[in-house]
Design an enzyme around this catalytic site. Structure first.
Site, PDB file in Angstrom:
ATOM      1  CG  ASP A  85      -0.329   0.013   2.272  1.00  0.00           C
ATOM      2  OD1 ASP A  85       0.581  -1.017   2.709  1.00  0.00           O
ATOM      3  OD2 ASP A  85      -0.605   0.807   3.529  1.00  0.00           O
ATOM      4  CD  GLU A 149       4.177   0.983   7.240  1.00  0.00           C
ATOM      5  OE1 GLU A 149       4.694   1.534   7.697  1.00  0.00           O
ATOM      6  OE2 GLU A 149       3.650   1.961   6.024  1.00  0.00           O
TER       7      GLU A 149
END
Length: 446
Positions: A85, A149
């Site tokens: 991400d 994250e």
């Protein structure tokens, strides 16, 4: 959970530059993330190379991928992990589109080039090369490609640690973000290796004031008080703390710098002189400042429901980062000293950072960097940010920030991450891939 069998294949693995370009082209902006398509691409690569892969997901659109290489059992398993991400690129002015992975003049441009699809490309290229060459490894190598994250890890590493900890049984050391990149300072090339990081602490500050008609002004309004709070946070840094890792880092720097720079860096460790030295260091001082303070960064504001009505309450959300050894109570007391008693402070998330570092793999990593750049100087680093290391540390795993990147002078690593025009030199990708590949054959040797 789904398992794909390993199959033998003669396909070659793509170079890290191509891997990174393809990864950037998946828009995995978090929120919402939607990492599934990116993970599927990586899974196909691994399966085509003959690797077994397993998916673990709290939500189908946000999976995590695990693969491994079998070693000789002479060393404890080594964990490589990275996230797919990225943060938003919205409302930023880019020279090249942030999700096209454009290659221009030896640089790959795009969101995630540094944080951390570039690092993921290095890990994956090294992992696939090790699989293809089939040389004996000292121990098992576990590759974890995770989601979420950038928004707290609830669907990613935190989920894996809390629900599938057996995946990491026996792992003592891990490689993750951030470290091993070139830091030009005092005419020397340093390579900081992250051995510790700050903890995450999110605080909600509620500012109260008199509401009323939008046509009237008043110094007692919530908006006016908010302005004063923001000014106070901007002007007044929190107290200085000298932690053991910051001391290690400054000692290592000062030993390798010429005089008077060496003396100046040593004075950072004197709390009475820290701010004076930070000012003398200019732009470099901004790199060191968060290593000696708990930090408070206002990032979100909510207030007001109607344009012609002054709100009586405004909510300010603060992204705070805690130095090792400091607690949320310590931080709240420090913030209270800055903003006063008229602001309500509420802690709404706290993920403590890892405990005191285990330096057992540091010499191996430092040796790899010295071999790659004989003029380079590896040093331990306290990371001013927060990573998934805080979750893996709950399992007794020491993470080293080790995504080596040979970066040119003048390139500001920290300003480029999360900002417009995020990019990485192709040479840095090759540099890091080779270092990680060599590590796969040398961990456990010291």
């Amino acid at each position: 959970m789904a398992l794909l069998p390993a199959t033998k294949s003669s396909l070659t693995y793509p170079p890290p530059v191509e891997l990174l370009q393809n990864l950037i082209r998946f828009d995995t902006t978090n929120p919402p993330g939607n990492e599934a398509a990116c993970i599927a691409y990586l899974r196909d690569l691994l399966v085509s190379a003959g690797c077994e892969t397993t998916l673990f997901a709290r939500a189908p659109e946000r999976p995590n991928l695990i693969s491994s290489l079998r070693g000789q059992g002479k060393a404890a398993p080594l964990l490589l992990y990275g996230h797919t991400d990225v943060v938003t690129a919205e409302n930023q002015q880019w020279q090249h589109p942030p999700f096209e992975g454009t290659l221009v003049d030896g640089w790959v441009w795009g969101r995630g080039a540094l944080d951390m699809k570039g690092g993921l490309a290095m890990m994956l290229a090294a992992f696939l090369r090790a699989k293809a060459e089939d040389r004996p490894l000292p121990g098992d190598v576990v590759l974890a490609i995770v989601s979420d994250e950038e928004a707290g890890g609830d669907y990613g590493s935190k989920y894996l640690v809390e629900n599938h900890s057996a995946l990491f049984e026996g792992v003592r050391y891990a490689i993750g973000e951030f470290g091993g990149f070139t830091f030009h300072f005092g005419g020397r090339r340093f390579y900081p290796i992250m051995v510790a990081e700050k903890g995450e602490c999110w605080v909600r500050a509620t500012v109260h004031g008199s509401g009323g008609h939008g046509a009237l002004s008043g110094r007692a309004s919530a908006m006016a008080r908010l302005r004063r709070v923001l000014e106070q946070l901007e002007r007044q840094p929190l107290p200085v703390h000298v932690t053991p890792v910051a001391r290690q880092m400054c000692d290592a720097l000062s030993r390798s710098l010429p005089f008077p720079s060496s003396l100046l860096v040593r004075q950072l460790l004197n709390p009475r002189l820290t701010h004076w030295v930070l000012n003398r260091l200019g732009d470099k001082g901004q790199v060191f400042l968060p290593l000696f303070h708990n930090t408070v960064n206002p990032t979100m504001v909510r207030g007001g429901e109607q344009i012609n009505v002054a709100p009586s309450e405004v909510v300010l959300e603060l992204d705070c980062r805690l130095l090792p050894g400091c607690s949320p109570a310590d931080l709240m007391a420090e913030v209270r000293q800055v903003v006063g008693d008229e602001v309500d402070l509420e802690l709404f998330r706290h993920d403590p950072g890892p405990a005191a570092p285990d330096m057992g793999l540091f010499d191996t990593l430092a040796e790899l960097l010295r071999e790659a750049d004989p003029q380079g100087i590896p040093i331990p680093m306290l990371l001013p940010a927060t990573t998934d290391a805080r979750f893996f540390s709950r399992l007794g795993i020491q993470t080293y920030g080790f995504l080596p990147m040979a970066l040119p002078p003048g390139f500001n690593f920290w300003e480029t991450i999360h900002g417009p025009d995020e990019r990485i030199p192709t040479e840095a990708l090759d540099f890091g891939t080779e270092a990680i590949y060599q590590l796969l054959h040398r961990f456990g040797s010291k």
